[in-house]
Design a protein around this motif. Structure first.
Motif, PDB file in Angstrom:
ATOM      1  N   TRP A  54       0.847  -1.211   0.077  1.00 44.41           N
ATOM      2  CA  TRP A  54       0.024  -0.034  -0.023  1.00 44.41           C
ATOM      3  C   TRP A  54       0.564   1.178  -0.110  1.00 44.41           C
ATOM      4  O   TRP A  54       0.311   2.389  -0.407  1.00 44.41           O
ATOM      5  N   ARG A  55       1.895   1.215   0.688  1.00 43.78           N
ATOM      6  CA  ARG A  55       2.828   2.304   0.500  1.00 43.78           C
ATOM      7  C   ARG A  55       3.445   2.760  -0.774  1.00 43.78           C
ATOM      8  O   ARG A  55       3.536   3.986  -1.094  1.00 43.78           O
ATOM      9  N   ALA A  56       3.463   1.866  -1.658  1.00 37.85           N
ATOM     10  CA  ALA A  56       3.932   2.433  -3.169  1.00 37.85           C
ATOM     11  C   ALA A  56       2.653   2.628  -4.010  1.00 37.85           C
ATOM     12  O   ALA A  56       3.053   3.369  -5.080  1.00 37.85           O
ATOM     13  N   ASP A  57       1.697   2.124  -3.804  1.00 36.87           N
ATOM     14  CA  ASP A  57       0.508   2.501  -4.576  1.00 36.87           C
ATOM     15  C   ASP A  57      -0.399   3.433  -4.136  1.00 36.87           C
ATOM     16  O   ASP A  57      -1.138   4.059  -4.825  1.00 36.87           O
ATOM     17  N   GLN A  58      -0.535   3.807  -2.993  1.00 34.56           N
ATOM     18  CA  GLN A  58      -1.455   4.791  -2.415  1.00 34.56           C
ATOM     19  C   GLN A  58      -1.388   6.149  -2.930  1.00 34.56           C
ATOM     20  O   GLN A  58      -2.373   6.543  -3.655  1.00 34.56           O
ATOM     21  N   ASP A  59      -0.293   6.723  -3.058  1.00 37.68           N
ATOM     22  CA  ASP A  59      -0.069   8.052  -3.654  1.00 37.68           C
ATOM     23  C   ASP A  59      -0.529   7.885  -5.216  1.00 37.68           C
ATOM     24  O   ASP A  59      -1.255   9.025  -5.692  1.00 37.68           O
ATOM     25  N   LYS A  60      -0.294   6.918  -5.871  1.00 42.80           N
ATOM     26  CA  LYS A  60      -0.590   6.941  -7.414  1.00 42.80           C
ATOM     27  C   LYS A  60      -2.292   6.936  -7.470  1.00 42.80           C
ATOM     28  O   LYS A  60      -2.790   7.432  -8.306  1.00 42.80           O
ATOM     29  N   SER A  64      -4.019  10.366  -8.950  1.00 33.75           N
ATOM     30  CA  SER A  64      -4.679  10.032 -10.317  1.00 33.75           C
ATOM     31  C   SER A  64      -6.230  10.204 -10.539  1.00 33.75           C
ATOM     32  O   SER A  64      -6.947  10.455 -11.437  1.00 33.75           O
ATOM     33  N   GLY A  65      -6.771   9.877  -9.216  1.00 32.22           N
ATOM     34  CA  GLY A  65      -8.043   9.313  -9.272  1.00 32.22           C
ATOM     35  C   GLY A  65      -8.664   7.815  -9.817  1.00 32.22           C
ATOM     36  O   GLY A  65      -7.794   7.596 -10.706  1.00 32.22           O
ATOM     37  N   LEU A  66      -9.482   7.426  -9.173  1.00 31.31           N
ATOM     38  CA  LEU A  66      -9.754   5.991  -9.451  1.00 31.31           C
ATOM     39  C   LEU A  66     -10.000   5.580 -10.999  1.00 31.31           C
ATOM     40  O   LEU A  66      -9.579   4.761 -11.454  1.00 31.31           O
ATOM     41  N   SER A  67     -10.930   6.644 -11.581  1.00 30.00           N
ATOM     42  CA  SER A  67     -11.473   6.142 -12.892  1.00 30.00           C
ATOM     43  C   SER A  67     -10.142   6.544 -13.855  1.00 30.00           C
ATOM     44  O   SER A  67      -9.633   5.598 -14.957  1.00 30.00           O
ATOM     45  N   ASN A  68      -9.231   7.703 -13.968  1.00 25.34           N
ATOM     46  CA  ASN A  68      -8.293   7.699 -14.529  1.00 25.34           C
ATOM     47  C   ASN A  68      -7.007   6.813 -14.275  1.00 25.34           C
ATOM     48  O   ASN A  68      -6.268   6.337 -15.256  1.00 25.34           O
ATOM     49  N   PHE A  69      -7.022   6.527 -13.013  1.00 23.93           N
ATOM     50  CA  PHE A  69      -6.078   5.374 -12.566  1.00 23.93           C
ATOM     51  C   PHE A  69      -6.183   3.999 -13.285  1.00 23.93           C
ATOM     52  O   PHE A  69      -5.108   3.367 -13.764  1.00 23.93           O
ATOM     53  N   LEU A 834      -4.139  11.606   2.834  1.00 25.15           N
ATOM     54  CA  LEU A 834      -3.044  11.747   2.176  1.00 25.15           C
ATOM     55  C   LEU A 834      -2.502  10.287   2.091  1.00 25.15           C
ATOM     56  O   LEU A 834      -2.922   9.492   2.825  1.00 25.15           O
ATOM     57  N   GLY A 835      -1.619   9.909   1.248  1.00 21.80           N
ATOM     58  CA  GLY A 835      -0.745   8.693   1.118  1.00 21.80           C
ATOM     59  C   GLY A 835       0.170   8.616   1.996  1.00 21.80           C
ATOM     60  O   GLY A 835       0.667   9.541   2.860  1.00 21.80           O
ATOM     61  N   TYR A 836       0.967   7.386   2.395  1.00 22.54           N
ATOM     62  CA  TYR A 836       1.631   7.215   3.585  1.00 22.54           C
ATOM     63  C   TYR A 836       3.102   8.106   3.106  1.00 22.54           C
ATOM     64  O   TYR A 836       3.566   8.643   3.848  1.00 22.54           O
ATOM     65  N   ASN A 837       3.502   7.922   1.844  1.00 21.22           N
ATOM     66  CA  ASN A 837       4.741   8.589   1.467  1.00 21.22           C
ATOM     67  C   ASN A 837       4.704  10.067   1.544  1.00 21.22           C
ATOM     68  O   ASN A 837       5.672  10.754   2.186  1.00 21.22           O
TER      69      ASN A 837
END
Length: 879
Positions: A54-60, A64-69, A834-837
């Protein structure tokens, strides 16, 4: 007739397509069932992977937003389910109900399984009404139990509900409310019945009370208590009650959990018997060889028994103890006439074979398994952290006691004649020769005639090996303290030393050692059990495939059988990534690791450096505690703490032993060099007194790996077979390891003696059974955390002190931290989504600006500003 035929044909035509129409819904159900099963499994895998990545993917996902991601973003992700899995897991876990979302995937998979089989394989509809309640309740419980963690255990729902309940009824009221809901589910929904547990506890209390109740000596002194007889024990409460019959198996007798019925006892009754004692017909016989043995009388020290215990023994137990005394004290002697030269008169030589068979199984290896209790006012018991922990049982190990030593008279006679003839051919006469048969080698001890130089016999090592046609001939000239010269000759049939026999031996069961380890058997078949705390560090070396990994497993298994999780922690370093990975199941019981690390078994070299330095910090912290307590070592400190003479409010705590295990040290030296050698040397020099001990193994015993600094601080050495004599000198400072026969044959240098042992054999499946037995029990919430260590990374320091390019939310986060006086990263994550990073970067900027203090492990950081006015003035100075 024609009309009838036409009618029949029409009916046939109308009926024939019917199976095809019935088959379509069946195929549709099959497809829907497979689809539901796969979707449920996919969601579960995505959620499980989210817990790791989750640390690596949460910020992405947040950027980007769910649909765009999902549709347009092509950035690689770490989730096993790809971008779709990362998005679903983010919605279910972070924005949903946290880790409880696993129930959704499991429910979908179960529903698909029911459709696939066409019947109720799993009663999902019956539990569907409770699924929503479980999701709604479990999320707040997880958030309440883990309030300041970075991972969203309870998700957004848990955070919102706990914040509302804390404001409504406070933290104490929230805890009581959640406890009430949990009790409702346990006793009403799932109909948990605790009456049997209460009845058993009541019977146990009555039994213990009656056992320890004061007994009046006479009527004139009714309050006088009779002191217990020496050696008398109160039996463990895990034994079944007499009035409640339960099925008893041979395994229960072997482990000492129940009393073995005596021969000829009345039906329905019980008789006291020794635990873990087999019947005489199962015991190995003494005279099972063709050699005519003359058995001497047992030694007096073997016959010494407690008088009070002897009076209480039954006839069967007395017979078995007499058998053990005769067996353990047996000495076998053979007399042979050895013809001398024709020029000399005939001399008579005594050729004796001294054997010491395996020790009989003693009482159960672990007597303190079962429930632990302590009354108020008694000394502190660290085992109460896990009161229901049960030690591994001996039946998890394979029984190899039937593989006894086979004495081959012809082989002994042949080797004796070859040794005598070889020495005579070089003009060396001997007075006496005796042989001690061990599991791997036989030691022939000779007493040379007067005037024979020892160096002359030592130089005949290769000649004796040639005449005996054997590998691994080793000459010990002289044997320390014996006045004889030893010639070690490998046996034709080698014995496997059973780990189960060592752990069940009386020497191991009744040991008072701090860290007992059962290594194997000596040449005279005596069990070699040594205290790691007195070594205090162990250096293991040997060529590939000669038994190093088995030796490490033997050490670890010995400690697991003897120590409680509160008393011992392991720090495991495994550069090969496969040797020690089997112990990952006992992470929450026996392993230690750095804070916020995912894997407890360290494989990355950089993390090894951090871990070793963290151990050095732990060592320094422990020395500070010893200094404040006025003690010199961990034993004195723990005794003081257990007797409640140290105040926990001043930082004092019970200190468990820490054992650092490094499987391949040469690889660390090759990749890290001084960064590894320096902390290892520090720990080896200073860590003994504070209970930190090192076990280092390598397959390349060269001087650039085992340096002088390392050797000076590792007085205990263990050498398996090596390829060259120079390697043996590097490990042991003497030769001999190159003449070993392999497969567990080893030399141990401890103190001033050099012993040859056969390592105890414990197979990988046996270790798996042990760690599974421990791993299935309730452990601590997490592994034992070592102090946090921050490496000297210049780049990271530059990023921390760079306050020019601050985050957009820097000032808002600063205001939140000062207002709540809570400097935790998880708080920023929840409040600003916010994301973890990113939250970690903002917290680092706050630390660099002097708004919050440094990290303190799992605790929130200190907030250095107390009012909003002070903060606003400071933010204006930053621009």
């Amino acid at each position: 007739m024609a009309n009838k035929k036409k009618t029949t044909s029409k009916k046939t035509a109308a009926v024939a397509p019917q199976p095809i129409n019935d088959q379509r819904p069946r195929k549709l159900k099959l497809a829907l069932g497979i689809l539901g099963l796969l979707v449920g499994i996919f969601i579960c895998l995505a959620i499980v992977s989210y817990c790791v990545s989750w640390r690596a993917d949460q910020d992405k996902v947040l950027t980007s937003g769910l649909s765009n991601f999902i549709l347009h973003d092509h950035t690689p992700v770490a989730n096993w389910g790809g971008r779709l899995g990362a998005a679903l897991a983010h919605v279910f876990v972070f924005k949903g109900v946290g880790i409880a979302a696993l129930a959704i995937g499991l429910w979908i998979a179960a529903f698909g399984l029911n459709i696939l089989y066409g019947k109720k394989v799993v009663p999902v509809l019956r539990y569907m009404r409770w699924l929503s309640i479980v999701l709604l309740v479990l999320a707040p419980v997880m958030t309440y139990l883990f309030p300041h963690t970075s991972f969203a255990w309870g998700g957004a729902w848990g955070n919102v509900s706990i914040d509302y309940l804390n404001g409504l009824v406070g933290k104490a009221g929230t805890g009581m409310l959640l406890l009430s809901v949990a009790a409702f589910f346990a006793f009403v929904v799932f109909a948990l019945d605790i009456r049997p547990l209460l009845q058993r506890a009541k019977r146990t209390a009555n039994k213990v009370t009656s056992a320890i109740a004061p007994t009046p000596v006479n009527e004139e002194m009714p309050n006088e208590i009779v002191p217990p007889v020496k050696g008398e024990r109160i039996r463990s409460t895990v034994m079944p009650e007499v009035d409640v019959p339960q099925p008893v198996t041979e395994k229960d007798w072997d482990m000492g959990l129940v009393e073995k019925p005596a021969t000829g006892a009345a039906k329905g009754g019980t008789a006291m018997a020794l635990a873990n004692v087999h019947e005489d017909e199962d015991a190995p016989e003494i005279a099972q060889h063709e050699i005519p043995f003359d058995i001497e009388e047992p030694h007096e020290e073997d016959e010494e028994t407690d008088i009070s215990e002897a009076d209480m023994l039954t006839e069967e137990e007395k017979e078995y103890q007499a058998y053990l005394a005769t067996k353990n004290g047996s000495t076998v002697i053979l007399n042979h006439d050895i013809p001398a030269k024709k020029t000399q008169p005939k001399q008579e030589f005594s050729f004796e074979v001294i054997t010491q068979p395996d020790e009989a199984p003693a009482a159960p290896a672990i007597e303190h398994g079962g429930h632990i209790s302590i009354e108020d006012g008694e000394p502190y018991a660290p085992e109460l952290d896990l009161p229901n922990y049960k030690f591994p049982t001996l039946d998890l190990l394979e029984d190899r006691t039937n593989e006894v030593i086979q004495l081959d008279k012809e082989e002994l006679e042949k080797n004796k004649n070859q040794i005598i003839n070889t020495l005579r051919s070089f003009g060396i006469e001997i007075q006496r020769i005796s042989a001690t048969v061990g599991p791997t080698v036989t030691l022939y001890e000779i007493v040379p005639a007067e005037g024979v130089r020892i160096s002359k016999i030592r130089n005949l090592e290769d000649d004796i090996a040639l005449n005996l046609a054997a590998l691994g001939i080793r000459i010990i000239a002289p044997i320390p303290g014996r006045g004889t010269i030893g010639i070690e000759v490998p046996n034709a049939n080698k014995q496997i030393v059973s780990m189960r026999a060592l752990l069940s031996s009386e020497k191991f069961v009744n040991t008072k050692m701090s860290l007992p380890i059962a290594l194997g058997k000596k040449i005279d078949n005596e069990n070699y059990i040594v205290d790691l705390a007195t070594m205090p560090h162990l250096l293991m070396a040997g060529a590939t495939g000669q038994g190093k990994s088995v030796g490490i497993n033997a050490i670890l298994v010995s400690l697991l059988y003897k120590k409680h999780p509160s008393q011992l922690k392991f720090v495991m370093v495994d550069p090969k990534k496969v040797e020690l990975s089997i112990y990952r199941l006992i992470e929450k019981h026996f392993l230690a690791k750095l804070p916020n690390e995912e894997e407890a078994i360290i494989t990355d070299t950089k993390k090894v450096i951090y871990t070793l330095n963290a151990l050095c910090i732990e060592m320094d912290n422990r020395y500070e505690l010893l200094k404040e307590a006025g003690t010199r070592n961990i034993k004195e400190y723990n005794e003081k703490f257990i007797s409640r003479r140290l105040n926990p409010e001043r930082g004092h705590k019970y200190l468990p032993f820490i054992v650092l295990v490094v499987d391949e040290f040469a690889d660390l030296i090759m990749t890290a060099g001084k960064e590894v050698e320096v902390p290892i040397a520090r720990l080896a020099q200073l860590a003994r007194a504070v209970g930190i001990h090192l076990i280092i193994a390598t397959q390349r015993p060269s001087v650039n790996v085992i340096t002088g600094t390392i050797k000076a601080n590792f007085p205990a050495r263990m050498a398996f077979k090596v390829s060259a004599k120079v390697d043996s000198r590097t490990i042991l400072d003497t030769g001999g390891a190159e003449q070993l026969v392999g497969r567990g044959d080893m030399l141990v240098s401890h103190g001033s003696e050099l012993l040859r042992l056969q390592c105890a054999f414990v197979d990988t499946p046996e270790v798996e059974h042990i760690v599974e037995f421990i791993g299935k029990q309730r452990g601590y919430p997490s592994a034992f955390e070592l102090p946090e260590y921050e490496g000297d990374d210049d780049d990271s320091k530059d990023k921390v002190v760079d306050l020019v390019n601050r985050d957009k939310l820097f000032e808002d986060c600063a205001r939140l931290v000062v207002q709540s006086q809570n400097g935790s990263t998880s708080n920023l994550q929840r409040r600003f989504n916010l994301g973890y990073n990113r939250a970690g970067r903002i917290m680092d900027q706050l630390e660099a600006a002097g708004i919050v203090g440094p990290a303190m492990g799992s605790k929130p950081r200190d907030v250095l500003f107390h009012t909003d006015g002070e903060l606003e003035q400071f933010l204006e100075t930053l621009g």
